[in-house]
Design an enzyme around this catalytic site. Sequence first.
Site, short mmCIF file in Angstrom:
data_model
loop_
_atom_site.label_atom_id
_atom_site.label_comp_id
_atom_site.label_asym_id
_atom_site.label_seq_id
_atom_site.Cartn_x
_atom_site.Cartn_y
_atom_site.Cartn_z
N ASN A 10 0.86 -1.18 0.00
CA ASN A 10 0.00 0.00 0.00
C ASN A 10 0.89 1.24 0.00
O ASN A 10 1.42 1.63 1.04
CB ASN A 10 -0.89 -0.04 1.24
CG ASN A 10 -1.84 1.14 1.33
OD1 ASN A 10 -1.80 2.04 0.49
ND2 ASN A 10 -2.67 1.15 2.35
N ARG A 94 -2.57 -1.93 -3.49
CA ARG A 94 -3.74 -1.10 -3.26
C ARG A 94 -3.60 0.16 -4.11
O ARG A 94 -2.60 0.86 -4.02
CB ARG A 94 -3.82 -0.71 -1.78
CG ARG A 94 -5.02 0.12 -1.49
CD ARG A 94 -5.09 0.52 -0.05
NE ARG A 94 -6.40 1.09 0.22
CZ ARG A 94 -6.93 1.13 1.41
NH1 ARG A 94 -6.29 0.65 2.44
NH2 ARG A 94 -8.12 1.66 1.58
N HIS A 183 -12.66 3.48 0.00
CA HIS A 183 -12.75 2.44 1.03
C HIS A 183 -13.48 1.19 0.50
O HIS A 183 -14.09 0.45 1.27
CB HIS A 183 -13.53 2.91 2.29
CG HIS A 183 -12.87 3.99 3.07
ND1 HIS A 183 -13.56 5.06 3.58
CD2 HIS A 183 -11.58 4.16 3.44
CE1 HIS A 183 -12.72 5.85 4.23
NE2 HIS A 183 -11.52 5.33 4.16
N ARG A 244 -10.77 16.09 7.41
CA ARG A 244 -11.50 16.52 6.20
C ARG A 244 -12.87 17.06 6.59
O ARG A 244 -13.52 16.53 7.50
CB ARG A 244 -11.69 15.34 5.25
CG ARG A 244 -10.41 14.80 4.68
CD ARG A 244 -10.70 13.81 3.57
NE ARG A 244 -9.51 13.09 3.20
CZ ARG A 244 -9.37 11.77 3.28
NH1 ARG A 244 -10.37 11.00 3.71
NH2 ARG A 244 -8.25 11.20 2.92
N GLU A 392 -8.68 -4.76 5.27
CA GLU A 392 -8.50 -4.39 3.86
C GLU A 392 -7.33 -5.15 3.24
O GLU A 392 -7.39 -5.53 2.06
CB GLU A 392 -8.29 -2.88 3.75
CG GLU A 392 -9.57 -2.11 4.05
CD GLU A 392 -9.33 -0.66 4.41
OE1 GLU A 392 -8.72 -0.41 5.47
OE2 GLU A 392 -9.75 0.22 3.66
#
Length: 408
Positions: A10, A94, A183, A244, A392
């Site tokens: 990743n 990823r 996601h 965010r 994940e």
Amino acid sequence: MKILKVLVVNCGSSSIKYTLFEMVSEKKVAWGVVECIGFPEALYKRQNVNIDEKKDYVKVTNHKEAIELIIENLLDKRFGSIVDINEIAVVGHRVAHGGVKFSKSVLVTEKVKEDLKEYFAIAPLHNPANYAGVLAIEKMLPGIPSVLVFDTAFHQTMPDYAYMYAIPYEYYEKDHIRRYGFHGMSHDYVSRKAAAMLETPLNKLKLVTVHLGNGSSVTAIERGKVIDTSMGFTPLQGVVMGTRCGDIDPAIIPYILSVYPRQYKNSSDALNTLMNKRSGLLGISGLSADMRTIFKAIESGNKRAKLAFEMLCYSVKKYISAYYGVLNGIEGLVFTAGIGENSPFVREKICVNLHALGIEMDLAKNNVESNEERLISSSSSKVKVMVIPTNEELMIAKESKACLCECR
Ligand code: ADP
């Protein structure tokens, strides 16, 4: 085909996380992270099933050098986890943004690499780093296939009326501006787990999955297919997050530009930083993006920390309620990721007074601390509320293995 191990990589803009899985048991063999790539000192943390975490400050100027370090470490005679690179059957990468071209995982070819470059502009922090990771792996692991697994792919089933923005159509046609969602691996993983927990096939279920971490998103899933999701063209849209802002009136941005022309003029970077790095829990509390710090501050009477917590929970509640309506009812509601898995206060605050939707929490079950998947709704609740730890990395490993088997 015999699959031995899968390496999941990743690559972020300045970090690389990796996990090596043994695919019969689906257990982690080795894992770690190189942080602060390109800074004067990078930090390399790694661990494997036989060795506790080791940390070193290292000089790593780019992603290629970081990958070299990781592979050399995996091959280390005393502390490594593999003897030969051929023990790795496939590397799963990823990838943040698959745009409209990638609606599922793909085996890397020259053409795929070219197509991936098309999305550098849409995801400038992540996709170039993902691409650099692919090149570095090809160099270090010659002959070992790579698979790209996209954060956006699971959401490609959304209908057009859900993914379109009501701005002039040419921006969709020419510039591919639309909702993509992120996601994906997490929502996919927990929805499958929820089906298993409810002992009902996924194609008979309507679910809302709530991923609450530093970045957060809510997804409406019908029969295993995404109908809508809260993140948009980028991960900025949707619920209030760690740093965010989530949904805001877009007119705020030109207004800020007009009020602070010197600070923001001609600087999309500064505006992006404002919305992506200085907002959310951090922006409202003025303290931290970390929910644990927010809770400590609330305990000592900090009003802005309380407001930040309430805003986050309220924004999630609105999405759950909207998606309940969109799906015309749901059987299951799933909480996952750092906050979703670990904070009973957040889950309670979100679910309180949702009786009208058939959502009733069992507060005692909600308060139990656990790393296991669990049901936290009352026995009379029409909607089953679940906490399901996400994974994940394992999802990427499984996807990569499946993609390789399909292509061979
Ligand atoms: P990322 O999006 O970086 O993968 P995570 O899924 O690890 O993030 O989630 C990080 C968030 O989870 C942080 O806000 C952190 O405070 C929160 N978190 C972790 N453990 C707890 C806990 N026990 N209680 C409340 N929040 C927690």
